[in-house]
Write an enzyme that holds these catalytic residues in place. Structure first.
Site, PDB file in Angstrom:
ATOM      1  N   ASP A   1     -26.042  24.623 -20.678  1.00  0.00           N
ATOM      2  CA  ASP A   1     -26.316  25.917 -20.482  1.00  0.00           C
ATOM      3  C   ASP A   1     -26.134  26.396 -18.950  1.00  0.00           C
ATOM      4  OD1 ASP A   1     -28.622  24.354 -19.683  1.00  0.00           O
ATOM      5  OD2 ASP A   1     -29.878  26.289 -19.750  1.00  0.00           O
TER       6      ASP A   1
ATOM      7  N   LYS B   1     -32.182  28.008 -11.968  1.00  0.00           N
ATOM      8  CA  LYS B   1     -31.376  27.107 -11.288  1.00  0.00           C
ATOM      9  C   LYS B   1     -30.027  27.519 -11.663  1.00  0.00           C
ATOM     10  CE  LYS B   1     -32.997  23.733 -14.565  1.00  0.00           C
ATOM     11  NZ  LYS B   1     -34.407  23.984 -14.882  1.00  0.00           N
TER      12      LYS B   1
ATOM     13  N   ASP C   1     -24.193  21.270 -17.083  1.00  0.00           N
ATOM     14  CA  ASP C   1     -24.686  21.135 -18.300  1.00  0.00           C
ATOM     15  C   ASP C   1     -24.378  22.092 -19.370  1.00  0.00           C
ATOM     16  OD1 ASP C   1     -26.716  22.918 -17.440  1.00  0.00           O
ATOM     17  OD2 ASP C   1     -28.303  21.785 -18.352  1.00  0.00           O
TER      18      ASP C   1
ATOM     19  N   ASP D   1     -27.381  25.390 -15.815  1.00  0.00           N
ATOM     20  CA  ASP D   1     -28.130  25.442 -14.969  1.00  0.00           C
ATOM     21  C   ASP D   1     -28.233  24.288 -14.172  1.00  0.00           C
ATOM     22  OD1 ASP D   1     -29.678  24.011 -17.041  1.00  0.00           O
ATOM     23  OD2 ASP D   1     -31.307  25.236 -16.832  1.00  0.00           O
ATOM     24  N   ARG D   2     -27.782  23.262 -14.420  1.00  0.00           N
ATOM     25  CA  ARG D   2     -27.755  21.820 -13.911  1.00  0.00           C
ATOM     26  C   ARG D   2     -26.391  21.309 -13.557  1.00  0.00           C
ATOM     27  NH1 ARG D   2     -32.830  18.483 -15.661  1.00  0.00           N
ATOM     28  NH2 ARG D   2     -33.904  20.138 -17.209  1.00  0.00           N
TER      29      ARG D   2
ATOM     30  N   SER E   1     -31.033  22.664 -23.332  1.00  0.00           N
ATOM     31  CA  SER E   1     -30.563  22.304 -21.865  1.00  0.00           C
ATOM     32  C   SER E   1     -29.451  21.208 -22.173  1.00  0.00           C
ATOM     33  CB  SER E   1     -31.564  21.949 -21.200  1.00  0.00           C
ATOM     34  OG  SER E   1     -31.191  21.632 -19.621  1.00  0.00           O
ATOM     35  N   HIS E   2     -29.816  19.868 -21.555  1.00  0.00           N
ATOM     36  CA  HIS E   2     -29.058  18.772 -21.685  1.00  0.00           C
ATOM     37  C   HIS E   2     -29.076  18.088 -22.658  1.00  0.00           C
ATOM     38  CE1 HIS E   2     -32.595  17.902 -19.673  1.00  0.00           C
ATOM     39  NE2 HIS E   2     -32.484  16.414 -20.119  1.00  0.00           N
TER      40      HIS E   2
END
Length: 581
Positions: A293, A392, A291, A295-296, A120-121
């Site tokens: 991938d 998300k 981010d 999703d954010r 992720s982030h």
């Protein structure tokens, strides 16, 4: 004539630390890269957690956010999937697929699930983090039962199956077939365009003509979107620029880099500082960061006006009628994680729709959506989505905002301020104490729970300056899934005051082997529009003083303040423990 590729069984021994966290297994890259069989053990545990009859000949999706070690890991996954009887793998071009993209493809082709290589982030590169997520057949993250099965297999694993001679070319679009020893059918790998299937889905959700008129019409809205050198570069270029007409220079950092250019690919005011600076110049009317991938997301208005993610989902909810997808499918209900601000609750109440409060973790929204109870959901950590997929979705959120702006013919700040005027403003922030000694963090949370569980606590009053806060209720959040009745306990300590203010304390479960994280959330509701432009730090300062006093977090951890403060337009919040409470 070529010979079939051999299938080998390799002896191994279990690792003690392969229990997946909130988002799969996340560790330092050096753990996956340096510990022999660490990656192979986890992939075998993941594959073996599926029933053999389901696994034989099935289709799985594989993608990564482009971080360092992804290509190596994809090769191992392909070799092991073949050896374990998977029939077909669908993989993004050059191994790249966003998390929303994987969810979309799983649902479209009815795959058994998908493996996403992302942390992720978290930072990338050899010194960064690496992660493996498993999404199930609805396209969403693994529920607790699946993660527990993977963990149980990992504890007793003695061997794994692999085809070490199998090689694929991730850069060549199309189908590649392989004959394996002891397999009746050929094993097939399909390398697909990373963006196309997801783009088709978005075309069916939004009015692309309306967005295109906004971005490329006579009254052109100038936008600035930072893909943060993650997987979203190709998506942003193709969808926002090629498809929707935004000028090519509207998008920056669109080449995926293995180390994300040396910064954490986290879309917040700290790590997306270059976006913030660009927006403060006033030339752009809309800014966004995504981010690693995809999703954010973070949304900024002209002059750097920051949109709190909890406000963002509430504003989307209040404006769903401007989106063709929701006009066509209707709106069933809303959901948010417990730690997310209650701004969404106020919209749900006004629309007479159900509001579900879930634990942190996107997987909890999946059941609500699959059962038709929920159309839109969000969490405070810059994640929002709807029932179009089961993840998300950052770029979807960006298009939601652009659609609302096109429909209302207003800028970001005006939309937010009008929303506050109608529903009231939830002042809100989160601050993180990272890298804590796990034992110290555990005992702090245990002792704090004892304090708030005491009967006397609910009648307590806290006076800070000219404010007095009376406790209305306090508990350790427990969630009973309305669909299948499963219970999730110990999901965070919450204190609700008589004026609707809240404090939440939660230990984070992402796991990277970097110690424990305690997150503290503060929220205060303000109805009066005359008081909607105050500094977040001024409004929440008294609540933060209470949080520090009742938790003793500085004294017990040796810290003088948090590592990170998020959801603030300002970073100079006062975290001293010496306020009179």
């Amino acid at each position: 004539m070529s010979h079939p590729i051999p299938v080998l069984t390799v002896q191994t021994a279990p690792f003690e630390d392969q229990r997946p966290g909130t988002n799969g297994l996340r560790r330092k890259t050096s753990v996956f890269e340096g510990r022999k069989n660490y990656l192979q053990n986890y992939i075998q545990s993941l594959l073996s957690s599926m029933d053999l009859r389901d696994r034989q000949g099935c289709t799985m999706v594989v993608g990564s956010d482009g971080r360092y070690f992804s290509r190596t890991a994809i090769e191992v996954i392909v070799q092991m999937a073949a050896a374990n009887g998977i029939g077909r793998l669908v993989i993004g071009h050059n191994g790249l697929l966003s998390t929303p993209g994987v969810s979309c493809i799983i649902r479209k082709i009815k795959a058994i699930g998908g493996i996403i290589l992302t942390a992720s982030h978290s930072p990338g590169g050899p010194g960064g983090d690496f992660g493996i997520k498993f999404n199930v057949s609805n396209g969403g993250p693994s529920p607790d039962t699946v993660m527990e099965r993977i963990h149980q297999v990992s504890r007793t694993l003695e061997e794994y199956a692999i085809c070490p001679d199998l090689r694929i070319d991730l850069s060549r679009l199309g189908r590649q077939e392989f004959d394996l020893e002891n397999k009746f059918k050929p094993f097939r790998v399909e390398i697909i365009d990373s963006v196309e299937v997801y783009l088709q889905l978005l075309r069916n959700i939004f009015d692309f003509t309306s967005i295109k008129n906004l971005l490329a019409g006579s009254e052109q809205l100038k936008i600035h979107v930072d893909a943060m050198s993650g997987v979203m570069g190709p998506y942003v270029r193709r969808i926002l620029c090629d498809e929707l007409g935004a000028p090519a220079n509207s998008a920056v950092n669109c080449v995926p880099l293995e180390d994300f250019g040396g910064r954490p690919p986290e879309p917040n005011l700290i790590y997306a500082a270059s976006l913030v600076d660009a927006m403060k110049g006033g030339d752009f009317g809309f800014g966004a960061a995504l981010d690693a991938d995809g999703d954010r997301y973070m949304i900024l208005g002209q002059n750097g006006f920051f949109v709190n993610p909890a406000d963002s989902v509430a504003i989307m909810a209040a404006n769903l009628s401007s989106i063709p997808y929701f006009r066509q499918h209707g709106v069933k209900g809303f959901a948010r994680s417990m730690a997310t601000s209650t701004a969404l609750d106020r919209v749900a109440k006004a629309m007479k729709l159900a509001l579900y409060e879930t634990p942190t973790g996107w997987r909890y929204f999946g059941n609500l959506m699959d059962s038709g109870r929920c159309s839109l959901c969000g969490e405070e950590s810059f994640g929002t989505g709807s029932d179009h997929i089961r993840e998300k979705d950052g770029l979807w959120a960006v298009l939601m905002w652009l659609s609302i702006m096109a429909s209302r013919k207003q800028g970001v700040e005006q939309i937010v301020r009008e929303h506050w005027a109608k529903f009231g403003r939830n002042y809100y922030c989160r601050f993180d104490y990272e890298g804590l000694d796990p034992r110290a963090a555990f005992y702090l949370m245990r002792d704090l729970e004892a304090v708030i569980s005491d009967k006397a606590f609910t009648s307590q009053k806290f006076a800070v300056g000219d404010h007095t806060y009376g406790v209305e209720r306090a508990d350790n959040f427990e969630y009973v899934d309305p669909v299948d009745g499963t219970v999730a306990r110990n999901q965070g300590l919450r204190i609700v005051f008589t004026d609707s203010s809240r404090l939440v304390f939660r230990m984070s479960g992402c796991g990277g082997g970097n110690g424990a994280t305690i997150r503290i959330y503060a929220e205060s509701f303000e109805r009066d529009p005359e008081r909607h432009s105050r500094e977040t730090q001024v409004v929440l300062g008294p609540l933060i003083a209470i949080a520090l006093k009742i938790s003793n977090i500085h004294e017990r951890t040796g810290r003088r303040g948090p590592n990170k403060k998020t959801h603030l337009n300002t970073t100079n919040l006062n975290f001293s423990s010496d306020k009179d409470v």
